[in-house]
Design a protein around this motif. Structure first.
Motif, PDB file in Angstrom:
ATOM      1  N   PRO A   5      -7.059   2.872  11.458  1.00 38.31           N
ATOM      2  CA  PRO A   5      -5.816   2.568  12.174  1.00 38.31           C
ATOM      3  C   PRO A   5      -4.924   3.809  12.180  1.00 38.31           C
ATOM      4  CG  PRO A   5      -6.273   0.932  10.462  1.00 38.31           C
ATOM      5  CD  PRO A   5      -7.213   2.065  10.234  1.00 38.31           C
ATOM      6  N   ILE A   6      -4.175   3.996  13.242  1.00 40.64           N
ATOM      7  CA  ILE A   6      -3.243   5.118  13.325  1.00 40.64           C
ATOM      8  C   ILE A   6      -1.877   4.634  12.819  1.00 40.64           C
ATOM      9  CG2 ILE A   6      -2.090   6.754  14.858  1.00 40.64           C
ATOM     10  CD1 ILE A   6      -4.517   6.501  16.738  1.00 40.64           C
ATOM     11  N   ILE A   7      -1.354   5.309  11.801  1.00 40.05           N
ATOM     12  CA  ILE A   7      -0.069   4.927  11.214  1.00 40.05           C
ATOM     13  C   ILE A   7       1.046   5.719  11.896  1.00 40.05           C
ATOM     14  CG2 ILE A   7       1.309   4.781   9.117  1.00 40.05           C
ATOM     15  CD1 ILE A   7      -1.279   4.866   7.501  1.00 40.05           C
ATOM     16  N   ALA A   8       2.033   5.017  12.442  1.00 42.33           N
ATOM     17  CA  ALA A   8       3.170   5.666  13.088  1.00 42.33           C
ATOM     18  C   ALA A   8       4.172   6.110  12.030  1.00 42.33           C
ATOM     19  CB  ALA A   8       3.827   4.710  14.075  1.00 42.33           C
ATOM     20  N   LEU A   9       4.349   7.423  11.910  1.00 40.87           N
ATOM     21  CA  LEU A   9       5.265   7.979  10.903  1.00 40.87           C
ATOM     22  C   LEU A   9       6.673   8.083  11.491  1.00 40.87           C
ATOM     23  CD1 LEU A   9       3.088  10.850   9.365  1.00 40.87           C
ATOM     24  CD2 LEU A   9       3.401   8.515   8.518  1.00 40.87           C
ATOM     25  N   ARG A 180       0.780  -6.194  15.486  1.00 43.65           N
ATOM     26  CA  ARG A 180       1.578  -6.943  14.519  1.00 43.65           C
ATOM     27  C   ARG A 180       0.678  -7.928  13.774  1.00 43.65           C
ATOM     28  NH1 ARG A 180       4.486  -3.432  15.684  1.00 43.65           N
ATOM     29  NH2 ARG A 180       6.682  -3.474  16.280  1.00 43.65           N
ATOM     30  N   PRO A 181       0.438  -7.701  12.485  1.00 44.07           N
ATOM     31  CA  PRO A 181      -0.311  -8.697  11.719  1.00 44.07           C
ATOM     32  C   PRO A 181       0.380 -10.052  11.794  1.00 44.07           C
ATOM     33  CG  PRO A 181      -0.056  -6.673  10.464  1.00 44.07           C
ATOM     34  CD  PRO A 181       0.828  -6.545  11.673  1.00 44.07           C
ATOM     35  N   THR A 182      -0.392 -11.109  11.663  1.00 40.22           N
ATOM     36  CA  THR A 182       0.145 -12.464  11.727  1.00 40.22           C
ATOM     37  C   THR A 182       1.304 -12.640  10.749  1.00 40.22           C
ATOM     38  OG1 THR A 182      -2.036 -13.302  12.330  1.00 40.22           O
ATOM     39  CG2 THR A 182      -0.428 -14.907  11.529  1.00 40.22           C
ATOM     40  N   GLY A 183       2.417 -13.175  11.260  1.00 39.44           N
ATOM     41  CA  GLY A 183       3.561 -13.458  10.401  1.00 39.44           C
ATOM     42  C   GLY A 183       4.577 -12.341  10.311  1.00 39.44           C
ATOM     43  N   THR A 184       4.324 -11.188  10.972  1.00 39.00           N
ATOM     44  CA  THR A 184       5.286 -10.086  10.922  1.00 39.00           C
ATOM     45  C   THR A 184       6.159 -10.088  12.170  1.00 39.00           C
ATOM     46  OG1 THR A 184       3.697  -8.543  11.902  1.00 39.00           O
ATOM     47  CG2 THR A 184       3.780  -8.663   9.500  1.00 39.00           C
ATOM     48  N   ALA A 211       4.747  -2.454  10.019  1.00 37.79           N
ATOM     49  CA  ALA A 211       3.982  -3.366   9.160  1.00 37.79           C
ATOM     50  C   ALA A 211       3.390  -2.636   7.961  1.00 37.79           C
ATOM     51  CB  ALA A 211       2.867  -4.035   9.966  1.00 37.79           C
ATOM     52  N   ILE A 212       3.230  -1.320   8.087  1.00 39.12           N
ATOM     53  CA  ILE A 212       2.754  -0.503   6.965  1.00 39.12           C
ATOM     54  C   ILE A 212       3.903   0.277   6.349  1.00 39.12           C
ATOM     55  CG2 ILE A 212       1.264   1.425   6.275  1.00 39.12           C
ATOM     56  CD1 ILE A 212      -0.663   0.555   8.513  1.00 39.12           C
ATOM     57  N   THR A 213       4.628   1.023   7.162  1.00 38.57           N
ATOM     58  CA  THR A 213       5.655   1.922   6.624  1.00 38.57           C
ATOM     59  C   THR A 213       6.836   1.175   6.032  1.00 38.57           C
ATOM     60  OG1 THR A 213       6.687   2.114   8.822  1.00 38.57           O
ATOM     61  CG2 THR A 213       5.019   3.765   8.218  1.00 38.57           C
ATOM     62  N   ALA A 220      -1.499  -1.070   0.116  1.00 35.07           N
ATOM     63  CA  ALA A 220      -2.165  -2.368   0.207  1.00 35.07           C
ATOM     64  C   ALA A 220      -2.104  -2.923   1.628  1.00 35.07           C
ATOM     65  CB  ALA A 220      -1.533  -3.355  -0.772  1.00 35.07           C
ATOM     66  N   SER A 221      -0.949  -2.780   2.278  1.00 33.29           N
ATOM     67  CA  SER A 221      -0.806  -3.263   3.656  1.00 33.29           C
ATOM     68  C   SER A 221      -1.736  -2.508   4.597  1.00 33.29           C
ATOM     69  CB  SER A 221       0.649  -3.115   4.116  1.00 33.29           C
ATOM     70  OG  SER A 221       1.501  -3.938   3.356  1.00 33.29           O
ATOM     71  N   TYR A 222      -1.843  -1.204   4.392  1.00 40.53           N
ATOM     72  CA  TYR A 222      -2.747  -0.401   5.213  1.00 40.53           C
ATOM     73  C   TYR A 222      -4.182  -0.887   5.074  1.00 40.53           C
ATOM     74  CZ  TYR A 222      -5.682   3.557   6.565  1.00 40.53           C
ATOM     75  OH  TYR A 222      -6.658   4.346   7.133  1.00 40.53           O
ATOM     76  N   HIS A 223      -4.615  -1.105   3.852  1.00 38.57           N
ATOM     77  CA  HIS A 223      -6.005  -1.514   3.644  1.00 38.57           C
ATOM     78  C   HIS A 223      -6.278  -2.920   4.169  1.00 38.57           C
ATOM     79  CE1 HIS A 223      -7.881   1.865   1.599  1.00 38.57           C
ATOM     80  NE2 HIS A 223      -6.688   2.123   1.116  1.00 38.57           N
ATOM     81  N   GLN A 224      -5.288  -3.781   4.122  1.00 39.26           N
ATOM     82  CA  GLN A 224      -5.460  -5.116   4.686  1.00 39.26           C
ATOM     83  C   GLN A 224      -5.601  -5.037   6.206  1.00 39.26           C
ATOM     84  OE1 GLN A 224      -6.070  -8.017   3.272  1.00 39.26           O
ATOM     85  NE2 GLN A 224      -6.197  -8.958   5.312  1.00 39.26           N
TER      86      GLN A 224
END
Length: 234
Positions: A5-9, A180-184, A211-213, A220-224
């Motif tokens: 996944p690409i993380i937006a910084l 967006r993961p479910t619930g976010t 959802a990650i940052t 943990a959120s990233y790995h999920q």
């Protein structure tokens, strides 16, 4: 190849480096306007020195000559992915590819085009852009132009992917923000999807930010999210 996944910084430079040092693995990260304009090319070198891949998200949109010259400069930064707005047109996108080829000393960065932003609704497109018809028709049109121009893929909503795969095939890369993961919270996005939905719909890669940052435990959120996106257990 492992699906990252690409993380937006969406940070300042100092905050971004502090965030990245929480991880002990290679990441694929997005450096957008806020971070690049605040820190400049030096932040690219710092992130590269940490061993990460970079999507430099500046969405160039100007006359062909200007975009070609700008891409020539971006090519030397050793990023992995850059983008333009498809609304700039066929000749502008061809010029962008030419600029990257001119500035690259090895493999040029991949280049993708933004079709319609995931914050854009169909009503907004019709009322503000004065584009009639369905939003997916606009996305398909822009994506077809990008492929004709020699780009490697497009930025689109995950829900657009199945339509684009049917029209343009699986060899083209579909990069999907608005994940967006479910619930976010949806926040300012309109056309969203979960990581597993994006994978099912044919996305080549996903872009995930808050959802990650914004998580209390970003690793943990990233790995999920990575697990949901790749469909594998870690």
């Amino acid at each position: 190849m492992e699906k990252l996944p690409i993380i937006a910084l969406d940070f300042t430079g100092e905050e971004a480096i502090h965030f990245l040092k929480k991880f002990d693995e290679q990441l694929f990260v997005k450096v957008g306007m806020e971070l690049f304009y605040e820190s400049g090319p030096s932040i690219i070198k710092e992130i590269k020195d940490l061993g990460h891949k970079i999507f430099l998200d500046l969405k160039l949109h100007d006359i062909p000559t200007t975009v070609q010259k700008a891409m020539r400069q971006l090519a030397v930064l050793d990023v992995d992915l850059v983008n333009v707005h498809a609304a700039g047109g066929l000749q502008m996108m061809k010029a962008a590819v030419a600029g990257l080829n001119e500035g690259s000393t090895g493999k040029r960065p991949d280049i993708i085009a933004v079709t319609q932003l995931t914050s854009t609704s169909e009503i907004q497109m019709k009322n503000e852009q004065q584009i009639q018809g369905e939003l997916i028709q606009s996305v398909q049109h822009y994506a077809a132009l990008a492929k004709e121009a020699g780009l490697d893929g497009v930025v689109c909503a995950a829900t657009d992917c199945e339509h684009l795969v049917n029209k343009l095939g699986t060899g083209f890369k579909y990069i999907t923000p608005g994940i967006r993961p479910t619930g976010t919270a949806v926040n300012d996005q309109v056309r969203t999807a979960t990581p597993s939905e994006a994978a099912r719909l044919g996305a080549y890669s996903i872009v995930v930010g808050r959802a990650i940052t914004g998580s209390a435990d970003p690793v943990a959120s990233y790995h999920q999210i990575k697990k949901e996106w790749s469909g594998t257990d870690e």
